[in-house]
Enzyme design. Structure first.
Site: not given
Length: 411
Positions: A177-180, A183
């Site tokens: 979630l945090a990465d997506g 991004g």
């Protein structure tokens, strides 16, 4: 291999997107950078994925021996495999910078400086360059040197604390979630910075993109609410603290539906549809505030009605009553759903390992200048020769670089 009902699509190498002519050097690892550059590549940007000898980390995330994460998020990209621990490789990067529009990295703050690729150096080589620095916590601050994995960020951001049920431990998301989110924010930031270059004199800049800030920004007015009440938001499972009824309900066949009646007319319509018009004037449920206070009692009434019907029956019944409801799907249902198939939310593309590879559609959808899926994810180092030839590295020099293990991969 599970059979497929999805539309069969071919790669479209002849397509050109809105971002055609934009060149991005992507030195990032893991998920956030790959999501960002996948979005830009889908709309035509030339993304040169600079990988270490072992390849990007996503290549190692395999299911049944297949690097599905890499196949999905490295589509439309090129692979240049360099050993950046070797100073010669860093000189190659410097030689590529003048012809690039963006430079993306996700090393721990300070590592880029040790490599001699600090933003000042890069911007001297190309004053128009946009440099995106992805990290867990940001380029400065007390936590900047901590490992920045999304799991830790999802915990410290406040997300996990409000996710799950009150009588259980906080729940981390079962995906990146945090990465997506970072991004997606990164792709927006890139276009903002590139627009600045285009409009205002061609001056590049640095984008400081931590995983923490974007995730925190979507959690709503938690800080303001705490300041007003002195109370932190509790975990309420699938219920909302703002409106009721709103929950996930179990059906007769063991599947679930999600139902929301967040406006007064919808709640009244729901009560009538389940044969309980008396609830409209019941003091426990008369207003939204009343319903939120008595959500457990209300969910019990609704839950009994829903439990007598299958998922499909519930969806059909409540849709006919114009009550907001939807099935809670698992992946098997998604791949069979007529809307997902007709809209090509996911389609099948040729793949040497799987035969066909289901992938999500280009997001967002532009009517006049749509993005496209032009090429599959590259083999490690597949584009070494073509990229390096552009900076004057001939066959003899290329052979020397391979022999000295500066250039690696399969090409």
């Amino acid at each position: 291999m599970v059979s497929s009902k999805l539309h069969q699509r071919d790669y479209r190498p002849e397509m050109h997107g809105t971002l055609d002519g934009l060149r991005i050097l992507d030195l990032s690892r893991l998920f956030a950078g790959n999501v960002c550059t996948q979005m830009l590549a889908d709309f035509g940007a030339e993304v040169i994925k600079v990988e270490p000898p072992e390849g990007d980390t996503l290549r190692a995330w395999k299911t049944e021996g297949v690097s599905t994460h890499w196949k999905v998020y490295a589509r439309n990209k090129k692979s240049l495999c360099l050993n950046l621990r070797n100073p010669q490789a860093c000189e190659i990067i410097k030689a590529l910078v003048p012809s690039s529009d963006m430079f993306i990295e996700s090393f721990r703050p300070g590592v880029l400086e040790k490599m001699g690729l600090d933003p000042d150096t890069l911007l001297k080589l190309n004053p128009r360059l946009v440099v995106m620095r992805i990290s867990g916590w940001g380029q400065d601050g007390p936590y900047s040197q901590r490992p920045g994995f999304g799991t830790v960020v999802e915990g410290i951001s406040g997300f996990a604390a409000i996710n799950g049920f009150a009588d259980r431990e906080p729940v981390l998301p079962p995906m990146y979630l945090a990465d997506g989110i970072a991004g997606i924010y990164g792709a927006s930031a890139a276009m903002i910075a590139l627009r600045e270059v285009e409009l205002k004199g061609g001056q590049g800049q640095v984008i400081d993109l931590p995983l923490l800030d974007p995730l925190f920004s979507i959690l709503g007015p938690q800080s303001a609410n705490y300041r007003l009440t002195g109370k932190v938001k509790p975990r309420t499972g699938s219920r909302s603290t703002n409106s009721a009824p709103r929950n996930a309900y179990r059906c007769r066949d063991g599947r679930y539906v999600s139902l929301s009646a967040s406006i007064q007319k919808m709640a009244e319509r729901l009560f009538r549809s389940i044969g309980r018009p008396d609830l409209i004037d019941d003091p426990r449920f008369r207003t939204n505030a009343d319903r939120v206070r008595n959500a457990e009692e209300l969910d019990a009434i609704i839950g009994v009605f829903i439990a007598e019907r299958t998922q499909a029956e519930n969806v059909a019944f409540f849709e006919a009553a114009e009550v907001t409801i939807g099935p809670i799907y698992d992946t098997s249902q998604i791949l069979d759903d007529p809307h997902f198939i007709a809209r090509e939310v996911v389609s099948d593309y040729p793949d040497p390992d799987m035969g066909v590879l289901p992938m999500h559609h280009v997001v967002p959808r532009l009517e006049r200048t749509p993005g496209s899926i032009r090429t599959p994810a590259p083999r490690l180092g597949e584009h070494n020769r073509v990229v390096l030839s552009e900076i004057g590295i001939d066959d003899a020099r290329y052979a020397d670089l391979v022999a000295s293990k500066v250039v690696c991969g399969n090409a």
